[in-house]
Scaffold this motif. Structure first.
Motif, PDB file in Angstrom:
ATOM      1  N   MET A 206      25.669  46.855  41.741  1.00 42.04           N
ATOM      2  CA  MET A 206      26.005  46.942  40.304  1.00 42.04           C
ATOM      3  C   MET A 206      26.339  48.362  39.896  1.00 42.04           C
ATOM      4  O   MET A 206      27.139  48.576  38.987  1.00 42.04           O
ATOM      5  N   TRP A 221      32.876  44.882  38.352  1.00 45.18           N
ATOM      6  CA  TRP A 221      32.952  44.000  37.178  1.00 45.18           C
ATOM      7  C   TRP A 221      34.073  42.999  37.289  1.00 45.18           C
ATOM      8  O   TRP A 221      33.954  41.858  36.802  1.00 45.18           O
ATOM      9  N   ASN A 222      35.164  43.389  37.945  1.00 44.41           N
ATOM     10  CA  ASN A 222      36.202  42.396  38.224  1.00 44.41           C
ATOM     11  C   ASN A 222      35.675  41.355  39.198  1.00 44.41           C
ATOM     12  O   ASN A 222      36.057  40.176  39.139  1.00 44.41           O
ATOM     13  N   PHE A 224      32.520  40.352  39.321  1.00 43.99           N
ATOM     14  CA  PHE A 224      31.712  39.447  38.501  1.00 43.99           C
ATOM     15  C   PHE A 224      32.607  38.508  37.709  1.00 43.99           C
ATOM     16  O   PHE A 224      32.319  37.327  37.530  1.00 43.99           O
ATOM     17  N   GLY A 225      33.717  39.068  37.210  1.00 41.09           N
ATOM     18  CA  GLY A 225      34.660  38.250  36.454  1.00 41.09           C
ATOM     19  C   GLY A 225      35.224  37.127  37.306  1.00 41.09           C
ATOM     20  O   GLY A 225      35.411  36.003  36.836  1.00 41.09           O
ATOM     21  N   PHE A 226      35.501  37.426  38.586  1.00 38.65           N
ATOM     22  CA  PHE A 226      36.048  36.438  39.520  1.00 38.65           C
ATOM     23  C   PHE A 226      35.113  35.235  39.621  1.00 38.65           C
ATOM     24  O   PHE A 226      35.551  34.088  39.664  1.00 38.65           O
ATOM     25  N   TRP A 228      32.463  34.516  37.347  1.00 34.81           N
ATOM     26  CA  TRP A 228      31.921  33.975  36.102  1.00 34.81           C
ATOM     27  C   TRP A 228      32.937  33.635  35.024  1.00 34.81           C
ATOM     28  O   TRP A 228      32.645  32.794  34.160  1.00 34.81           O
ATOM     29  N   ASN A 229      34.143  34.280  35.025  1.00 34.96           N
ATOM     30  CA  ASN A 229      35.105  33.952  33.959  1.00 34.96           C
ATOM     31  C   ASN A 229      35.505  32.483  34.077  1.00 34.96           C
ATOM     32  O   ASN A 229      35.940  32.048  35.134  1.00 34.96           O
ATOM     33  N   LEU A 305      40.978  41.865  44.382  1.00 39.66           N
ATOM     34  CA  LEU A 305      40.842  40.414  44.192  1.00 39.66           C
ATOM     35  C   LEU A 305      41.586  39.617  45.257  1.00 39.66           C
ATOM     36  O   LEU A 305      41.048  38.654  45.823  1.00 39.66           O
TER      37      LEU A 305
ATOM     38  N   MET B   1      40.853  43.169  34.362  1.00 41.87           N
ATOM     39  CA  MET B   1      40.376  41.894  33.821  1.00 41.87           C
ATOM     40  C   MET B   1      38.891  41.979  33.469  1.00 41.87           C
ATOM     41  O   MET B   1      38.479  41.760  32.359  1.00 41.87           O
ATOM     42  N   GLY B   2      38.062  42.288  34.455  1.00 36.73           N
ATOM     43  CA  GLY B   2      36.631  42.411  34.215  1.00 36.73           C
ATOM     44  C   GLY B   2      36.021  41.094  33.800  1.00 36.73           C
ATOM     45  O   GLY B   2      36.595  40.021  34.004  1.00 36.73           O
ATOM     46  N   LEU B   3      34.857  41.198  33.199  1.00 34.17           N
ATOM     47  CA  LEU B   3      34.177  40.010  32.681  1.00 34.17           C
ATOM     48  C   LEU B   3      34.701  39.741  31.280  1.00 34.17           C
ATOM     49  O   LEU B   3      34.578  40.579  30.409  1.00 34.17           O
ATOM     50  N   THR B   4      35.240  38.543  31.071  1.00 34.25           N
ATOM     51  CA  THR B   4      35.678  38.189  29.726  1.00 34.25           C
ATOM     52  C   THR B   4      34.470  37.784  28.898  1.00 34.25           C
ATOM     53  O   THR B   4      33.355  37.652  29.437  1.00 34.25           O
ATOM     54  N   GLY B   6      33.920  34.879  27.713  1.00 39.49           N
ATOM     55  CA  GLY B   6      33.463  33.611  28.299  1.00 39.49           C
ATOM     56  C   GLY B   6      32.627  33.835  29.543  1.00 39.49           C
ATOM     57  O   GLY B   6      31.588  33.193  29.740  1.00 39.49           O
ATOM     58  N   GLY B   7      33.060  34.778  30.372  1.00 39.00           N
ATOM     59  CA  GLY B   7      32.324  35.077  31.589  1.00 39.00           C
ATOM     60  C   GLY B   7      30.936  35.600  31.289  1.00 39.00           C
ATOM     61  O   GLY B   7      29.952  35.206  31.920  1.00 39.00           O
ATOM     62  N   PHE B  10      28.714  32.706  30.098  1.00 35.32           N
ATOM     63  CA  PHE B  10      28.256  31.846  31.195  1.00 35.32           C
ATOM     64  C   PHE B  10      27.230  32.559  32.067  1.00 35.32           C
ATOM     65  O   PHE B  10      26.236  31.963  32.490  1.00 35.32           O
TER      66      PHE B  10
END
Lengths: 522, 35
Positions: A206, A221-222, A224-226, A228-229, A305, B1-4, B6-7, B10
């Motif tokens: 982290m 963070w991208n 995590f986004g992969f 969880w988004n 990604l 992009m990162g965490l949106t 919505g992300g 969740f």
């Protein structure tokens, strides 16, 4: 059962919970789940995942604990005897034999994979792979270790073979020491350690942020986004729901006969409700919190990604044994973190593999009156013969075939049989009473209806879908190279041989029972 | 992009549920062991 007739017992409730949780927590928590989530809708995946946790995972957990403790009352520590007491039919014990077949078959190849994690933790500490700085080079390192390719570091299978023997030795030693002095003791050490290791890695990752400021999109963070988004559009695709059901199934290690074996050492009034729920919660913590915070986020941070998606598509082994070692070479104290990662996987593996050995050991002890040493010895002989084929033919896909029939399709078949047996043949009211007996809380009544009506239907649909979607193509060897086909057939022959051996032993065990009953009657 | 957004939602809900459930369960187990 020990020769003095007394059934072994768990030393403590915490010990039992850690042991069953150890059975559940495995490589899949850290490698399979993040890939499944990322590829099946990201955060939206958690919707079907949570639904199947409630209607499939938790019900099966409680059902297996219930069947196990019930069978233990009659000194049956494995599924053949357990099914026999649920259903007074000659066939019952043969259905139960599936619980021995599945656990033993998985033990054979899973322990070999587990030995790789032990090896790689040593290779990390000694920095043996620290000059393999590309994915191809690292893949070649892995393949040459496995005997699938020629490399600089490994000129033969000897290191892999020796580590396999060491790993099996450790497993058999733990099994030999028994329930509380072996399995429970291992769980009390390994499970907290692996959770701490995972937490250390997750926190370290982290704080990695964006390792290369010149490529800002490559960030934790991208990553995590992969995972969880949410991509809600994918929820209309049935395969997402099937992926979620499958993941819940595999992650809780249901359908193997192992939870039953552990639960058989409970006393009749020991709690099942809270213990089963706690086990599941611990597994979910390892998976959803820790597992999701390690491999994928750090891979996106270092490779971006697109390349992470390629690693994920290539499978769990690529993510765990190729991508992660490449990353450890780049971060400060990489040797330390690399050892931590692979030791975490090793602890996750060994707590699962000892569980897979226990059903057969219990079967031999309980049904043949063997001492623990002899039972473990007998298991060791069969397993060590069978694993030779796995080690030497792994490059031809020998292991893949075992993993499909025993470790994938077999699980859902066994789970369906046991659910129908427990909730319909034995009777839902009796099953419900059994599961709630001694409970530290009452299982919510809605689960009575879920276990009786919903879980079997979900399992049936899963089984039919997998049969059409994957079992038939697997049976037909679709996509298998011609030169590998003989080895796939070899794997099938081995599995059939193991199944016949188990069925013969089950038949012989019950022959001894009926002889004993006749003598008593006279 | 990162965490949106919505992300984040969740992630927080999933982690919150799992961590709460785990702490709750172990708390009850430890209490029942003490009894």
């Amino acid at each position: 059962m020990p020769s003095n007739g007394e059934r072994e017992q768990w030393g403590s409730k915490i010990g039992l919970i850690l042991a069953v949780a150890g059975n559940a927590v495995g490589l899949g928590n850290f490698l399979r789940f993040p890939v499944q989530a990322a590829q099946n809708g990201g955060g939206a995946f958690m919707i079907p995942y949570f639904i199947f946790f409630l209607i499939l995972g938790i019900p099966l957990m409680w059902i297996e604990w219930g069947i196990g403790r019930h069978g233990g009352r009659f000194n049956h520590g494995s599924a053949p005897g357990m099914f026999d007491v649920l259903w007074k039919n000659k066939l019952a014990k043969y259905f139960g034999a599936l619980g021995l077949f599945i656990s033993m078959t998985i033990l054979i190849y899973y322990t070999y994979i587990e030995s790789w994690t032990l090896g790689f933790s040593i290779f990390s500490a000694t920095k043996l792979y620290f000059n393999e700085t590309t994915a191809d080079a690292m893949r070649n390192f892995l393949y040459s270790y496995q005997g699938r390719a020629v490399g600089d570091h490994f000129t033969s299978l000897l290191p892999a073979y020796l580590l396999m023997l060491v790993t099996f030795g450790l497993n058999f030693w733990v099994l030999y020491k028994g329930i509380s002095k072996g399995i429970e003791k291992l769980a009390k050490i390994a499970l907290p350690l692996l959770l701490i290791f995972a937490l250390v890695l997750a926190i370290r990752i982290m704080f990695l942020g964006t390792p290369n400021p010149a490529i800002p999109e490559n960030s934790v963070w991208n990553g995590f986004g992969f995972i969880w988004n949410p991509n809600f559009k994918l929820l209309s695709n049935p395969s997402i729901w099937l992926a979620a059901a499958g993941q819940i199934f595999f992650t809780l290690s249901v359908g193997m006969g192992t939870i039953h074996a552990y639960a058989s050492y409970l006393k009749p009034k020991d709690d099942i409700a809270l213990s089963g729920l706690t086990t599941a919660a611990t597994n979910e913590f390892a998976e959803v919190v820790l597992g999701a915070a390690i491999a994928i986020p750090v891979a996106v941070a270092y490779f971006g990604l697109n390349e992470t998606q390629l690693f994920a598509k290539a499978g769990a082994f690529d993510l765990g044994f190729v991508s992660m070692p490449l990353i450890f070479q780049k971060i400060p104290l990489g040797a330390f973190f690399g050892s931590l990662w692979f030791l975490l996987l090793f602890f996750a593996g060994i707590t699962s593999s000892v569980a897979m050995g226990q059903p057969v050991v219990a079967f031999l002890e309980d049904e043949f009156g063997m001492s623990r040493g002899k039972a473990v010895g007998a298991l060791a002989v069969v397993v060590l013969i069978a694993v030779q084929f796995v080690v030497f033919f792994q490059k031809y896909g020998f292991l893949n075939e075992m993993d499909y029939w025993a470790g994938t399709f077999g699980l859902v078949v066994f789970a369906l049989i046991e659910t129908v047996l427990f909730m319909w043949v034995f009777g839902a009211d009796k099953a419900w009473a059994e599961m709630n007996e001694g409970g530290d809380f009452g299982i919510p009544k809605i689960f009575y209806y879920i276990m009786k009506f919903v879980t079997p239907v979900v399992l049936f649909v899963l089984m039919i879908w997998w049969f059409i979607d994957t079992a038939i193509p697997t049976l037909m060897l679709n996509g298998v190279a011609d030169q590998d086909k003989p080895y796939y057939w070899g794997s099938r022959i081995l599995m059939v041989a193991l199944a016949i051996l188990i069925l013969l032993f089950v038949k012989k065990a019950w022959g001894k029972y009926s002889n004993k009953n006749e003598m008593l009657a006279e | 992009m990162g965490l949106t957004t919505g992300g984040i939602i969740f992630l927080v809900i999933a982690w919150g549920c799992v961590i709460t459930l785990t702490i709750y369960c172990f708390n009850r187990v430890l209490k029942s062991e003490k009894k």
